[in-house]
Design a protein around this motif. Structure first.
Motif, short mmCIF file in Angstrom:
data_model
loop_
_atom_site.label_atom_id
_atom_site.label_comp_id
_atom_site.label_asym_id
_atom_site.label_seq_id
_atom_site.Cartn_x
_atom_site.Cartn_y
_atom_site.Cartn_z
N LYS A 1 0.85 -1.19 0.00
CA LYS A 1 0.00 0.00 0.00
C LYS A 1 0.88 1.24 0.00
O LYS A 1 1.73 1.41 0.88
CB LYS A 1 -0.90 -0.02 1.25
N ASP A 2 0.67 2.10 -0.98
CA ASP A 2 1.46 3.33 -1.12
C ASP A 2 0.97 4.36 -0.10
O ASP A 2 -0.15 4.88 -0.22
CB ASP A 2 1.33 3.88 -2.54
N ALA B 1 1.66 7.37 0.23
CA ALA B 1 1.54 8.72 -0.32
C ALA B 1 0.26 8.93 -1.12
O ALA B 1 -0.03 10.04 -1.56
CB ALA B 1 2.75 9.02 -1.21
N LYS B 2 -0.54 7.86 -1.30
CA LYS B 2 -1.74 7.98 -2.13
C LYS B 2 -3.01 7.97 -1.29
O LYS B 2 -3.06 7.38 -0.21
CB LYS B 2 -1.78 6.85 -3.16
N ALA B 3 -4.03 8.61 -1.84
CA ALA B 3 -5.33 8.68 -1.16
C ALA B 3 -6.04 7.32 -1.23
O ALA B 3 -5.80 6.54 -2.16
CB ALA B 3 -6.20 9.75 -1.82
N ASP C 1 -7.63 6.32 -4.54
CA ASP C 1 -6.75 6.20 -5.71
C ASP C 1 -6.72 4.75 -6.19
O ASP C 1 -6.41 3.84 -5.40
CB ASP C 1 -5.33 6.66 -5.34
N THR D 1 -4.62 3.24 -7.88
CA THR D 1 -3.26 2.69 -7.86
C THR D 1 -2.68 2.64 -6.45
O THR D 1 -1.47 2.53 -6.28
CB THR D 1 -2.33 3.50 -8.79
N LEU D 2 -3.56 2.69 -5.45
CA LEU D 2 -3.12 2.67 -4.05
C LEU D 2 -2.35 1.38 -3.72
O LEU D 2 -1.36 1.41 -3.00
CB LEU D 2 -4.35 2.79 -3.13
N THR E 1 -0.27 -2.17 -4.86
CA THR E 1 0.55 -2.81 -5.88
C THR E 1 0.81 -4.25 -5.45
O THR E 1 1.28 -4.50 -4.33
CB THR E 1 1.90 -2.08 -6.05
#
Length: 195
Positions: free
Chosen positions: A93-94, A96-98, A101, A103-104, A106
């Motif tokens: 889970k990124d 930096a992303k909402a 999103d 693409t949260l 990967t």
């Protein structure tokens, strides 16, 4: 029987606890020996196991005298059946992303490796772990909690499969080349002609 699904994943496992997608140490392969002693692999071994389907793989043999020249080999099933390498996966889970999103998350993955079987040792000292078909369901079953004994049993079950792989020397081709000629055996008159 385990219920599975097919997903595309980013090569090189990123542990869920990592703050960054690209980590500082290589995770394209996971050494099976002592795998549960390492935090990166311990969680995925328990319940996040995957099968990585392949028709074959490449390995480069380093010339023992010069240590520089590398000869490529294509290693595959002698019967051209699809192989299933023992793999591990992790959803990252990124931070930096909402949350909304797309693409949260990967999906990342790796393959297990073991000491090379005798038949492959002259090329490389490690080989991927090609699981036999009768191991696929157990390997994918998240209700079977994986530990070092489970991994060791999978490695043992894979030995006959790895020992029967066909080895073909292939020609080195230019970078970024893709095509069927990548798996053609080397012959005395093999020449690469760009299209």
């Amino acid at each position: 029987m385990a219920v599975g699904r097919v997903e595309l994943a980013r090569w090189s496992l990123t542990p869920s606890w990592s703050r960054e997608l690209k980590i500082k140490f290589p995770t394209v392969n996971a050494r099976s020996e002592g795998i549960t002693d390492k935090a990166t692999w311990r969680g995925p071994v328990k319940t996040h196991r995957a099968l990585i389907p392949v028709t074959g793989y490449y390995e480069w043999q380093t010339d023992p005298t010069t240590k520089k020249k590398k000869t490529p080999f294509y290693i595959h099933s002698a019967t051209d059946e699809v192989l299933a390498f023992a793999g591990l996966y992790s959803w990252w889970k990124d931070p930096a992303k909402a949350a909304e999103d797309p693409t949260l998350w990967t999906l990342t993955a790796t393959i297990l490796t073991s000491s090379a079987v005798d038949e492959l040792l002259h090329i490389h000292d490690r080989n991927p772990v090609p699981l036999p078909r009768d191991w696929w369901d157990d390997w994918l079953d998240p209700d079977l909690v994986g530990d070092q004994h489970f991994v060791d049993a999978a490695i043992h079950a894979a030995l006959p499969v790895a020992a029967q792989l066909d080895i073909i020397e292939v020609a080195p081709l230019p970078p970024n080349h893709d095509g069927a000629d990548l798996i053609l055996p080397v012959t005395t008159d093999l020449r690469f002609v760009p299209v």
